[in-house]
Design an enzyme around this catalytic site. Structure first.
Site, PDB file in Angstrom:
ATOM      1  N   GLY A  47     -24.290 -32.610  34.076  1.00 45.37           N
ATOM      2  CA  GLY A  47     -23.880 -33.896  34.612  1.00 45.37           C
ATOM      3  C   GLY A  47     -24.153 -33.935  36.101  1.00 45.37           C
ATOM      4  N   GLN A  52     -23.396 -36.897  44.656  1.00 51.11           N
ATOM      5  CA  GLN A  52     -23.927 -35.531  44.811  1.00 51.11           C
ATOM      6  C   GLN A  52     -25.363 -35.519  45.335  1.00 51.11           C
ATOM      7  OE1 GLN A  52     -22.582 -34.314  40.639  1.00 51.11           O
ATOM      8  NE2 GLN A  52     -22.379 -32.397  41.790  1.00 51.11           N
ATOM      9  N   CYS A  92     -19.653 -26.730  39.072  1.00 52.87           N
ATOM     10  CA  CYS A  92     -20.127 -27.967  39.692  1.00 52.87           C
ATOM     11  C   CYS A  92     -21.361 -27.650  40.519  1.00 52.87           C
ATOM     12  CB  CYS A  92     -19.038 -28.547  40.589  1.00 52.87           C
ATOM     13  SG  CYS A  92     -19.534 -30.067  41.420  1.00 52.87           S
ATOM     14  N   LEU A  93     -22.390 -28.483  40.408  1.00 52.16           N
ATOM     15  CA  LEU A  93     -23.636 -28.227  41.139  1.00 52.16           C
ATOM     16  C   LEU A  93     -23.434 -28.309  42.653  1.00 52.16           C
ATOM     17  CD1 LEU A  93     -26.212 -30.142  38.894  1.00 52.16           C
ATOM     18  CD2 LEU A  93     -25.664 -27.702  38.886  1.00 52.16           C
ATOM     19  N   HIS A 134     -15.089 -35.049  34.740  1.00 49.50           N
ATOM     20  CA  HIS A 134     -15.558 -34.329  35.936  1.00 49.50           C
ATOM     21  C   HIS A 134     -16.399 -35.268  36.823  1.00 49.50           C
ATOM     22  CE1 HIS A 134     -17.236 -30.626  38.011  1.00 49.50           C
ATOM     23  NE2 HIS A 134     -18.094 -31.558  38.378  1.00 49.50           N
ATOM     24  N   GLU A 135     -17.329 -35.996  36.190  1.00 50.98           N
ATOM     25  CA  GLU A 135     -18.220 -36.871  36.967  1.00 50.98           C
ATOM     26  C   GLU A 135     -17.466 -38.067  37.542  1.00 50.98           C
ATOM     27  OE1 GLU A 135     -20.918 -35.521  37.731  1.00 50.98           O
ATOM     28  OE2 GLU A 135     -20.830 -33.980  36.188  1.00 50.98           O
ATOM     29  N   HIS A 138     -15.989 -37.258  40.754  1.00 52.64           N
ATOM     30  CA  HIS A 138     -16.935 -37.335  41.872  1.00 52.64           C
ATOM     31  C   HIS A 138     -16.975 -38.747  42.460  1.00 52.64           C
ATOM     32  CE1 HIS A 138     -18.807 -33.442  42.234  1.00 52.64           C
ATOM     33  NE2 HIS A 138     -19.055 -33.368  40.946  1.00 52.64           N
TER      34      HIS A 138
HETATM   35 CO    CO Z   1     -19.532 -31.661  39.865  1.00 55.62          CO
END
Ligand code: CO
Length: 180
Positions: A47, A52, A92-93, A134-135, A138
């Site tokens: 995701g 991000q 998380c990226l 999660h997204e 963000h």
């Molecule tokens: Co993340």
């Protein structure tokens, strides 16, 4: 330029902003989404949210299988009917090398629009429902570290400090060369 886009990391302040709804569905939105899928694949993520990559708009993408047919785009998403509870480890990226146990709703319904502004509604459980939550975090400026308990904070202190130092080093103002 979209080619120059990259995934930004904690503690970049853009990750902390509350993103604004998408109002215009122009071609450039599709270009952004395509570039986000490229970056997500390169990073082997499941995701990725627009903040991000430095865009504070309410848009995120998901692909939980790595198969192209499972690419999903959610714009102006709203989560309904969150039910149940499940705790599982998340990464998380934007927070490389950090994993946190997070308790999320087990199932939920999502209403959003796609890249053409067409309404979509989906119901999911487990993994995809977790990615959604999660997204969505963000888009509201919430990061994995906000879900850390005291133990996780201590365990990850060193990695977080390294990320903070890296950010400072990368964003330090370059001394100006003297003009003769
Ligand atoms: Co993340």
């Amino acid at each position: 330029m979209l080619e120059d886009l990259k995934i930004i990391s904690y503690p970049d302040p853009r990750l902390r902003r509350v993103s604004v709804p998408v109002k215009e569905f122009r071609d450039k939105l599709g270009d952004l989404v395509r570039r986000m899928f490229e970056l997500m694949r390169e990073a082997k993520g499941v995701g990725l949210a627009a903040p991000q990559v430095g865009y504070n708009i309410r848009l995120f993408i998901v692909n939980h299988t790595q198969k192209p047919e499972d690419d999903r785009v959610y714009i102006n998403p709203v989560l309904f009917d969150a039910e149940g509870e499940e705790t599982s480890s998340e990464g998380c990226l934007s927070l490389p090398n950090i994993n946190v146990d997070v308790t999320r709703a087990k199932s939920a319904k999502m209403q959003a629009v796609d890249v053409n502004g067409k309404p979509i509604e989906q119901v999911e459980t487990d993994y995809v429902a977790r990615i959604w939550q999660h997204e969505l975090d963000h888009l509201n400026g919430i990061l994995l570290i906000d879900h850390m308990g005291p133990t996780a904070k201590v365990e990850n202190r060193k990695i977080l400090k390294e990320l903070e130092e890296k950010y400072v080093a990368e964003h330090r103002e370059e001394p100006r060369g003297k003009v003769k």
